[in-house]
Design a protein around this motif. Structure first.
Motif, PDB file in Angstrom:
ATOM      1  N   VAL A  54     -13.212  32.395  18.411  1.00 58.74           N
ATOM      2  CA  VAL A  54     -13.017  31.047  18.959  1.00 58.74           C
ATOM      3  C   VAL A  54     -11.933  30.301  18.182  1.00 58.74           C
ATOM      4  CG1 VAL A  54     -14.149  28.805  19.275  1.00 58.74           C
ATOM      5  CG2 VAL A  54     -15.292  30.889  20.023  1.00 58.74           C
ATOM      6  N   ARG A  55     -11.921  30.451  16.863  1.00 59.40           N
ATOM      7  CA  ARG A  55     -10.859  29.823  16.063  1.00 59.40           C
ATOM      8  C   ARG A  55      -9.493  30.377  16.438  1.00 59.40           C
ATOM      9  NH1 ARG A  55     -14.688  30.016  11.845  1.00 59.40           N
ATOM     10  NH2 ARG A  55     -13.847  31.978  11.093  1.00 59.40           N
ATOM     11  N   GLN A  56      -9.408  31.689  16.663  1.00 59.57           N
ATOM     12  CA  GLN A  56      -8.142  32.308  17.049  1.00 59.57           C
ATOM     13  C   GLN A  56      -7.706  31.811  18.426  1.00 59.57           C
ATOM     14  OE1 GLN A  56      -6.170  34.306  15.104  1.00 59.57           O
ATOM     15  NE2 GLN A  56      -4.691  33.989  16.727  1.00 59.57           N
ATOM     16  N   GLN A  57      -8.643  31.679  19.358  1.00 60.45           N
ATOM     17  CA  GLN A  57      -8.318  31.166  20.687  1.00 60.45           C
ATOM     18  C   GLN A  57      -7.786  29.736  20.601  1.00 60.45           C
ATOM     19  OE1 GLN A  57     -11.970  31.639  22.840  1.00 60.45           O
ATOM     20  NE2 GLN A  57     -11.400  33.661  23.628  1.00 60.45           N
ATOM     21  N   ALA A  58      -8.400  28.923  19.763  1.00 59.23           N
ATOM     22  CA  ALA A  58      -7.946  27.535  19.606  1.00 59.23           C
ATOM     23  C   ALA A  58      -6.534  27.498  19.019  1.00 59.23           C
ATOM     24  CB  ALA A  58      -8.911  26.756  18.723  1.00 59.23           C
ATOM     25  N   ALA A  59      -6.271  28.351  18.045  1.00 51.36           N
ATOM     26  CA  ALA A  59      -4.931  28.404  17.453  1.00 51.36           C
ATOM     27  C   ALA A  59      -3.909  28.882  18.482  1.00 51.36           C
ATOM     28  CB  ALA A  59      -4.928  29.324  16.233  1.00 51.36           C
ATOM     29  N   ASN A  60      -4.276  29.874  19.296  1.00 52.45           N
ATOM     30  CA  ASN A  60      -3.378  30.370  20.341  1.00 52.45           C
ATOM     31  C   ASN A  60      -3.103  29.301  21.387  1.00 52.45           C
ATOM     32  OD1 ASN A  60      -3.306  32.837  19.055  1.00 52.45           O
ATOM     33  ND2 ASN A  60      -4.711  33.834  20.465  1.00 52.45           N
ATOM     34  N   ALA A  61      -4.129  28.543  21.767  1.00 53.18           N
ATOM     35  CA  ALA A  61      -3.950  27.483  22.762  1.00 53.18           C
ATOM     36  C   ALA A  61      -3.029  26.394  22.221  1.00 53.18           C
ATOM     37  CB  ALA A  61      -5.302  26.892  23.152  1.00 53.18           C
ATOM     38  N   ALA A 124      -6.965  15.254  27.860  1.00 49.65           N
ATOM     39  CA  ALA A 124      -8.395  15.539  27.766  1.00 49.65           C
ATOM     40  C   ALA A 124      -8.596  16.906  27.128  1.00 49.65           C
ATOM     41  CB  ALA A 124      -9.016  15.507  29.153  1.00 49.65           C
ATOM     42  N   ALA A 125      -9.703  17.031  26.440  1.00 50.82           N
ATOM     43  CA  ALA A 125     -10.009  18.302  25.799  1.00 50.82           C
ATOM     44  C   ALA A 125     -10.218  19.369  26.859  1.00 50.82           C
ATOM     45  CB  ALA A 125     -11.260  18.157  24.941  1.00 50.82           C
ATOM     46  N   ALA A 126      -9.749  20.559  26.561  1.00 48.70           N
ATOM     47  CA  ALA A 126      -9.890  21.668  27.496  1.00 48.70           C
ATOM     48  C   ALA A 126     -11.359  22.070  27.590  1.00 48.70           C
ATOM     49  CB  ALA A 126      -9.054  22.844  27.020  1.00 48.70           C
ATOM     50  N   ALA A 127     -11.715  22.633  28.709  1.00 48.34           N
ATOM     51  CA  ALA A 127     -13.081  23.119  28.901  1.00 48.34           C
ATOM     52  C   ALA A 127     -13.358  24.217  27.879  1.00 48.34           C
ATOM     53  CB  ALA A 127     -13.248  23.653  30.310  1.00 48.34           C
ATOM     54  N   PRO A 128     -14.571  24.294  27.379  1.00 43.77           N
ATOM     55  CA  PRO A 128     -14.872  25.333  26.391  1.00 43.77           C
ATOM     56  C   PRO A 128     -14.722  26.723  27.004  1.00 43.77           C
ATOM     57  CG  PRO A 128     -16.876  24.159  27.019  1.00 43.77           C
ATOM     58  CD  PRO A 128     -15.730  23.469  27.671  1.00 43.77           C
ATOM     59  N   THR A 129     -14.248  27.639  26.208  1.00 42.46           N
ATOM     60  CA  THR A 129     -14.096  29.016  26.665  1.00 42.46           C
ATOM     61  C   THR A 129     -15.475  29.666  26.762  1.00 42.46           C
ATOM     62  OG1 THR A 129     -13.909  29.892  24.426  1.00 42.46           O
ATOM     63  CG2 THR A 129     -11.856  29.195  25.526  1.00 42.46           C
ATOM     64  N   PRO A 130     -15.595  30.733  27.511  1.00 42.11           N
ATOM     65  CA  PRO A 130     -16.887  31.439  27.563  1.00 42.11           C
ATOM     66  C   PRO A 130     -17.330  31.906  26.181  1.00 42.11           C
ATOM     67  CG  PRO A 130     -15.459  32.203  29.334  1.00 42.11           C
ATOM     68  CD  PRO A 130     -14.638  31.287  28.474  1.00 42.11           C
ATOM     69  N   GLN A 131     -16.384  32.270  25.327  1.00 39.74           N
ATOM     70  CA  GLN A 131     -16.743  32.690  23.969  1.00 39.74           C
ATOM     71  C   GLN A 131     -17.336  31.520  23.183  1.00 39.74           C
ATOM     72  OE1 GLN A 131     -13.903  33.400  25.519  1.00 39.74           O
ATOM     73  NE2 GLN A 131     -13.746  35.626  25.521  1.00 39.74           N
ATOM     74  N   ALA A 132     -16.778  30.321  23.361  1.00 35.87           N
ATOM     75  CA  ALA A 132     -17.317  29.144  22.672  1.00 35.87           C
ATOM     76  C   ALA A 132     -18.707  28.809  23.207  1.00 35.87           C
ATOM     77  CB  ALA A 132     -16.372  27.956  22.849  1.00 35.87           C
ATOM     78  N   GLU A 133     -18.902  28.977  24.515  1.00 36.30           N
ATOM     79  CA  GLU A 133     -20.231  28.732  25.084  1.00 36.30           C
ATOM     80  C   GLU A 133     -21.241  29.749  24.562  1.00 36.30           C
ATOM     81  OE1 GLU A 133     -19.717  28.711  29.312  1.00 36.30           O
ATOM     82  OE2 GLU A 133     -18.736  26.753  29.303  1.00 36.30           O
ATOM     83  N   ARG A 134     -20.826  31.005  24.441  1.00 36.48           N
ATOM     84  CA  ARG A 134     -21.722  32.032  23.897  1.00 36.48           C
ATOM     85  C   ARG A 134     -22.032  31.730  22.434  1.00 36.48           C
ATOM     86  NH1 ARG A 134     -24.653  36.207  24.334  1.00 36.48           N
ATOM     87  NH2 ARG A 134     -24.601  37.963  22.901  1.00 36.48           N
ATOM     88  N   LEU A 135     -21.041  31.288  21.687  1.00 35.74           N
ATOM     89  CA  LEU A 135     -21.258  30.928  20.289  1.00 35.74           C
ATOM     90  C   LEU A 135     -22.300  29.818  20.187  1.00 35.74           C
ATOM     91  CD1 LEU A 135     -20.524  31.183  17.296  1.00 35.74           C
ATOM     92  CD2 LEU A 135     -18.626  29.611  17.726  1.00 35.74           C
ATOM     93  N   ALA A 136     -22.201  28.812  21.034  1.00 39.68           N
ATOM     94  CA  ALA A 136     -23.191  27.728  21.036  1.00 39.68           C
ATOM     95  C   ALA A 136     -24.572  28.265  21.391  1.00 39.68           C
ATOM     96  CB  ALA A 136     -22.772  26.638  22.017  1.00 39.68           C
ATOM     97  N   HIS A 137     -24.631  29.174  22.354  1.00 37.72           N
ATOM     98  CA  HIS A 137     -25.911  29.777  22.756  1.00 37.72           C
ATOM     99  C   HIS A 137     -26.526  30.552  21.589  1.00 37.72           C
ATOM    100  CE1 HIS A 137     -28.869  32.102  24.980  1.00 37.72           C
ATOM    101  NE2 HIS A 137     -28.247  33.216  24.631  1.00 37.72           N
ATOM    102  N   LEU A 138     -25.728  31.374  20.910  1.00 36.57           N
ATOM    103  CA  LEU A 138     -26.247  32.152  19.774  1.00 36.57           C
ATOM    104  C   LEU A 138     -26.662  31.245  18.625  1.00 36.57           C
ATOM    105  CD1 LEU A 138     -23.815  35.214  19.753  1.00 36.57           C
ATOM    106  CD2 LEU A 138     -26.153  35.108  20.635  1.00 36.57           C
TER     107      LEU A 138
END
Length: 147
Positions: A54-61, A124-138
């Motif tokens: 998720v950190r890598q995705q945020a840096a890439n975005a 506006a903040a981008a919608a959370p990625t599926p990986q970020a949603e899974r991280l929140a779930h875990l």
């Protein structure tokens, strides 16, 4: 020939400023069947791995956003330069050059106006990625366990 080159360059410059996004072919499973059976150690490992992703995705975005802004500025500068310099190419062959110069000048002014129109608020903040949603779930699973 020269007019075709100018129009091609203007078209290419306008396309450079547009965002390109790749779409994933497979859906990402946020909640998986075996999540409830994961041990505390497995949860910690999955959480750590997803946190890095998720950190890598945020840096890439963030990098992609900077690249889009830079490409837009370059495209606007290129269009403006083409509009100012178009009369240098084959001046005096007829009325076609004037039409091309007018079209390029219009495109350059539109691009400059779009670039100068600063948003009143930050985007506006981008919608959370599926990986970020899974991280929140875990993380929720981990918190609700006696680990």
């Amino acid at each position: 020939m020269q007019i075709r080159l100018l129009v091609s360059a203007a078209l290419a410059a306008s396309l450079v400023a547009g965002p390109l996004q790749a779409q994933s072919a497979e859906p990402y499973e946020v909640v998986r069947m075996n999540d409830g059976a994961m041990t505390c150690e497995a949860l910690v490992g999955a959480i750590n791995t997803l946190s890095q992703e998720v950190r890598q995705q945020a840096a890439n975005a963030e990098r992609a956003q900077r690249n889009r802004q830079t490409a837009g500025a370059v495209g606007r500068g290129l269009l403006g330069g083409l509009a100012r310099g178009a009369s240098l190419f084959g001046g005096g062959n007829g009325g076609n050059e004037a039409a091309v110069v007018g079209a390029l000048a219009g495109m350059a002014s539109e691009a400059a106006a779009a670039g100068n129109a600063a948003p009143a608020q930050p985007p506006a903040a981008a919608a959370p990625t599926p990986q970020a949603e899974r991280l929140a779930h875990l993380n929720d699973l981990f918190r609700n366990r006696s680990c």
